[in-house]
Design a protein around this motif. Structure first.
Motif, PDB file in Angstrom:
ATOM      1  N   GLY A  33      35.795  48.108  32.789  1.00 29.59           N
ATOM      2  CA  GLY A  33      36.835  47.666  33.696  1.00 29.59           C
ATOM      3  C   GLY A  33      37.986  48.652  33.758  1.00 29.59           C
ATOM      4  O   GLY A  33      38.222  49.401  32.805  1.00 29.59           O
TER       5      GLY A  33
ATOM      6  N   PHE B 285      44.075  43.508  36.903  1.00 31.29           N
ATOM      7  CA  PHE B 285      42.713  44.001  37.139  1.00 31.29           C
ATOM      8  C   PHE B 285      42.688  44.882  38.376  1.00 31.29           C
ATOM      9  O   PHE B 285      43.287  44.559  39.403  1.00 31.29           O
TER      10      PHE B 285
ATOM     11  N   ASN C 215      33.168  44.943  41.217  1.00 35.08           N
ATOM     12  CA  ASN C 215      34.135  43.915  41.561  1.00 35.08           C
ATOM     13  C   ASN C 215      35.495  44.594  41.692  1.00 35.08           C
ATOM     14  O   ASN C 215      35.842  45.441  40.863  1.00 35.08           O
TER      15      ASN C 215
ATOM     16  N   ALA D 172      39.828  44.149  42.832  1.00 32.81           N
ATOM     17  CA  ALA D 172      40.967  43.350  43.240  1.00 32.81           C
ATOM     18  C   ALA D 172      41.128  43.505  44.753  1.00 32.81           C
ATOM     19  O   ALA D 172      40.819  44.556  45.317  1.00 32.81           O
TER      20      ALA D 172
ATOM     21  N   ARG E  26      34.632  40.816  34.409  1.00 29.78           N
ATOM     22  CA  ARG E  26      35.700  39.824  34.403  1.00 29.78           C
ATOM     23  C   ARG E  26      37.017  40.444  34.840  1.00 29.78           C
ATOM     24  O   ARG E  26      37.264  41.622  34.599  1.00 29.78           O
ATOM     25  N   THR E  27      37.858  39.620  35.447  1.00 24.36           N
ATOM     26  CA  THR E  27      39.134  40.122  35.957  1.00 24.36           C
ATOM     27  C   THR E  27      40.289  39.896  34.993  1.00 24.36           C
ATOM     28  O   THR E  27      41.386  40.405  35.206  1.00 24.36           O
TER      29      THR E  27
END
Length: 125
Positions: free
Chosen positions: A35, A47, A58, A60, A106-107
């Motif tokens: 991440g 994030f 993924n 934002a 995961r954020t």
């Protein structure tokens, strides 16, 4: 032990681009979600983007279409390509990895165990 080392930050004019890198050691990199987060002065860490061990990404909402996360498993490196940079993108950028392999991007920063020292990105308007 796990080490994450970011590089590639710097000063850029609004509308410009930067490519951040995160070199990992001490973990089976190809099996880990990676991440990117950022933290501006006086603000909480937020994030930016994540990429799973299987390559799913993924972002934002404010980064979609401008930032691209990727990974090079052979070099144990994650990248964040940032285009169309804005003054509000100014922050320290961190890469992070969770405590265990697999899993989704995961954020929440609480879901990540390992962190790099960060690299400063400054966008002048």
């Amino acid at each position: 032990q796990v080490q994450l080392v970011e590089s590639g930050g710097g000063l850029v004019q609004a509308g410009g681009s930067l490519r951040l890198s995160c070199a990992a050691s001490g973990l089976a990199f190809s099996l880990y979600t990676m991440g990117w987060f950022r933290q501006a002065p006086g603000k909480e860490r937020e994030f930016v983007a994540g990429i799973t061990w299987s390559g799913n990404t993924n972002y934002a909402d404010s980064m979609k279409g401008r930032f691209t996360i990727s990974r090079d498993n052979a070099k144990k490196t994650a990248h964040l390509q940032m285009n169309s940079l804005k003054a509000e993108d100014t922050a320290i950028y961190y890469c992070a990895a969770p405590s265990s392999a697999y899993g989704s991007a995961r954020t929440s920063a609480r879901m990540y165990e390992y962190w790099g020292q960060g690299t400063q990105v400054t966008v002048s308007s």
